[in-house]
Design a protein around this motif. Structure first.
Motif, PDB file in Angstrom:
ATOM      1  N   THR A   7       7.312 -51.056 -20.021  1.00 14.09           N
ATOM      2  CA  THR A   7       7.319 -51.664 -18.693  1.00 14.09           C
ATOM      3  C   THR A   7       7.250 -50.590 -17.624  1.00 14.09           C
ATOM      4  N   LEU A   8       8.030 -49.542 -17.788  1.00 11.92           N
ATOM      5  CA  LEU A   8       8.028 -48.454 -16.814  1.00 11.92           C
ATOM      6  C   LEU A   8       6.689 -47.730 -16.807  1.00 11.92           C
ATOM      7  N   ALA A   9       6.048 -47.663 -17.937  1.00 13.83           N
ATOM      8  CA  ALA A   9       4.769 -46.963 -18.011  1.00 13.83           C
ATOM      9  C   ALA A   9       3.705 -47.633 -17.152  1.00 13.83           C
ATOM     10  N   LEU A  10       3.916 -48.916 -16.830  1.00 15.21           N
ATOM     11  CA  LEU A  10       2.953 -49.643 -16.009  1.00 15.21           C
ATOM     12  C   LEU A  10       3.177 -49.440 -14.523  1.00 15.21           C
ATOM     13  N   SER A  16       5.654 -37.956 -13.302  1.00 13.91           N
ATOM     14  CA  SER A  16       6.945 -37.302 -13.032  1.00 13.91           C
ATOM     15  C   SER A  16       7.940 -38.280 -12.416  1.00 13.91           C
ATOM     16  N   VAL A  17       7.452 -39.192 -11.572  1.00 12.87           N
ATOM     17  CA  VAL A  17       8.330 -40.198 -10.955  1.00 12.87           C
ATOM     18  C   VAL A  17       8.798 -41.191 -12.020  1.00 12.87           C
ATOM     19  N   ILE A  18       7.898 -41.629 -12.873  1.00 14.84           N
ATOM     20  CA  ILE A  18       8.264 -42.575 -13.936  1.00 14.84           C
ATOM     21  C   ILE A  18       9.319 -41.965 -14.846  1.00 14.84           C
ATOM     22  N   TRP A  24      17.081 -42.123 -14.561  1.00 12.21           N
ATOM     23  CA  TRP A  24      18.027 -42.775 -13.639  1.00 12.21           C
ATOM     24  C   TRP A  24      18.579 -44.075 -14.234  1.00 12.21           C
ATOM     25  N   VAL A  25      17.704 -44.871 -14.856  1.00  7.11           N
ATOM     26  CA  VAL A  25      18.146 -46.114 -15.487  1.00  7.11           C
ATOM     27  C   VAL A  25      19.160 -45.800 -16.595  1.00  7.11           C
ATOM     28  N   GLY A  26      18.887 -44.783 -17.379  1.00  8.56           N
ATOM     29  CA  GLY A  26      19.834 -44.377 -18.413  1.00  8.56           C
ATOM     30  C   GLY A  26      21.151 -43.897 -17.831  1.00  8.56           C
ATOM     31  N   TYR A  27      21.078 -43.179 -16.710  1.00 12.62           N
ATOM     32  CA  TYR A  27      22.282 -42.690 -16.025  1.00 12.62           C
ATOM     33  C   TYR A  27      23.143 -43.864 -15.552  1.00 12.62           C
ATOM     34  N   LEU A  28      22.500 -44.882 -14.960  1.00  9.30           N
ATOM     35  CA  LEU A  28      23.241 -46.045 -14.487  1.00  9.30           C
ATOM     36  C   LEU A  28      23.939 -46.760 -15.644  1.00  9.30           C
ATOM     37  N   PRO A  61       2.693 -42.843  -5.817  1.00  8.75           N
ATOM     38  CA  PRO A  61       3.569 -41.843  -5.193  1.00  8.75           C
ATOM     39  C   PRO A  61       4.033 -40.771  -6.177  1.00  8.75           C
ATOM     40  N   THR A  62       4.115 -39.559  -5.682  1.00  6.38           N
ATOM     41  CA  THR A  62       4.624 -38.429  -6.448  1.00  6.38           C
ATOM     42  C   THR A  62       6.014 -38.070  -5.927  1.00  6.38           C
TER      43      THR A  62
END
Length: 320
Positions: A7-10, A16-18, A24-28, A61-62
């Motif tokens: 899903t994130l790959a889309l 680098s942002v992905i 970040w999702v793992g951190y949360l 976006p980068t």
């Protein structure tokens, strides 16, 4: 639940942002230990933000693009979400989710996203508590109101005792269910309650409330450990809040109450009814365990709203 990698790959964003969104999702989920619903909501907010930026900037976006954002870019995103039907409260939550990702980038040395902090959080109109009328609040805390149900008497009496604590003492449902058998109040006694933030308060117990609890103790078929829970389920384990919520749902049907009539609404009713009878706002603050008087002051708005409604309904000059 956190986003799946495919899903994130889309996402319309630079690799680098992905990669940072995944981290970040793992951190949360694992370090902050946020609930799955919070992780899902925040990650959805960031997906929407990055999707907007891809169209707004004309390219995925980068990380440098994120650091170079201006407040007007963030306001444009909020305007787009507002046009999609989000209210002020939801917009504030969306901004909180995106800010969380921005702070994560900053802590990891990937550039400051100052524009996210420069934009003010949308002001949401505070929701007024929805207390029950006095007669309904009393009926909810009476086991006879559910006498039509094919339930064991002790279960109906138990549920009524819990709801009596919520209304008669202004307790949160979690506070009522955290009481131990040793803490069961006697008539004329007071309860020592530890609420949010570890804040402790003393709450007097009305004779009717103490009587409801004693009725439950006489009928409860399970032996209660002095240090164990005061309220137990049908198998003797700790009583689940969900059971009390279901009992309240049954009472809503029996009494014709709205969906806002929840166990927590009894706490609102406790405060509102005290205020209507001339209770001191500071004393009510202490009884509820509010850290700030401003939190308690919301009940003055409820009382004024009810007063004005009664005035418009009854005063001859209010009729056209």
């Amino acid at each position: 639940m956190p986003d799946a990698p495919d899903t994130l790959a889309l996402l319309p964003a630079a690799p680098s942002v992905i990669a940072e969104v995944r981290r970040w999702v793992g951190y949360l989920a694992h370090e902050r230990r946020c609930s799955p619903k919070t992780v899902e909501a925040y990650s959805r907010d960031v997906r929407q933000f990055l999707t907007f930026l891809a169209a707004h900037l004309g390219a995925p976006p980068t990380l440098p693009d994120l650091a170079a954002l201006a407040p007007r870019d963030v306001r444009a995103f909020l305007a787009e979400r507002r046009a999609a039907g989000l209210d002020q409260r939801s917009l504030g939550r969306v901004l909180a989710g995106v800010r969380s990702f921005g702070r994560f980038l900053e802590r990891n040395g990937l550039g400051k996203v100052g524009a996210l902090q420069a934009v003010s959080t949308p002001k949401a109109r505070p929701r007024l508590p929805r207390p029950l009328p006095v007669a309904d609040a009393k009926a909810v805390a009476d086991a006879d109101t559910r006498a039509f149900e094919a339930r064991e008497t002790w279960v109906l009496v138990r549920d009524a005792a819990v709801l009596a604590l919520c209304y008669g003492c202004g307790l949160r449902i979690s506070e009522a269910l955290s009481l131990t058998r040793r803490e069961a109040p006697l008539p004329g006694a007071a309860l020592r309650i530890t609420g949010k933030g570890g804040k402790t308060r003393m709450v007097p117990v009305l004779p009717k409330v103490a009587e409801a609890i004693q009725d439950y103790l006489k009928l409860c078929p399970h032996p209660l450990d002095p240090e164990g829970p005061l309220f137990v389920g049908v198998k003797g384990g700790p009583l689940s809040p969900r059971i009390v919520q279901l009992a309240m749902a049954s009472l809503r049907g029996a009494l014709g109450l709205p969906e806002t009539a929840t166990p927590h609404a009894l706490r609102h009713s406790f405060a509102t009814h005290l205020l209507a009878k001339g209770g001191d706002l500071r004393a009510i603050q202490d009884l509820l365990g509010h850290a700030s008087l401003s939190t308690t002051q919301v009940y003055t708005a409820v009382d004024t709203t009810a007063l004005m409604a009664a005035y418009r309904a009854a005063h001859p000059r209010a009729q056209r």
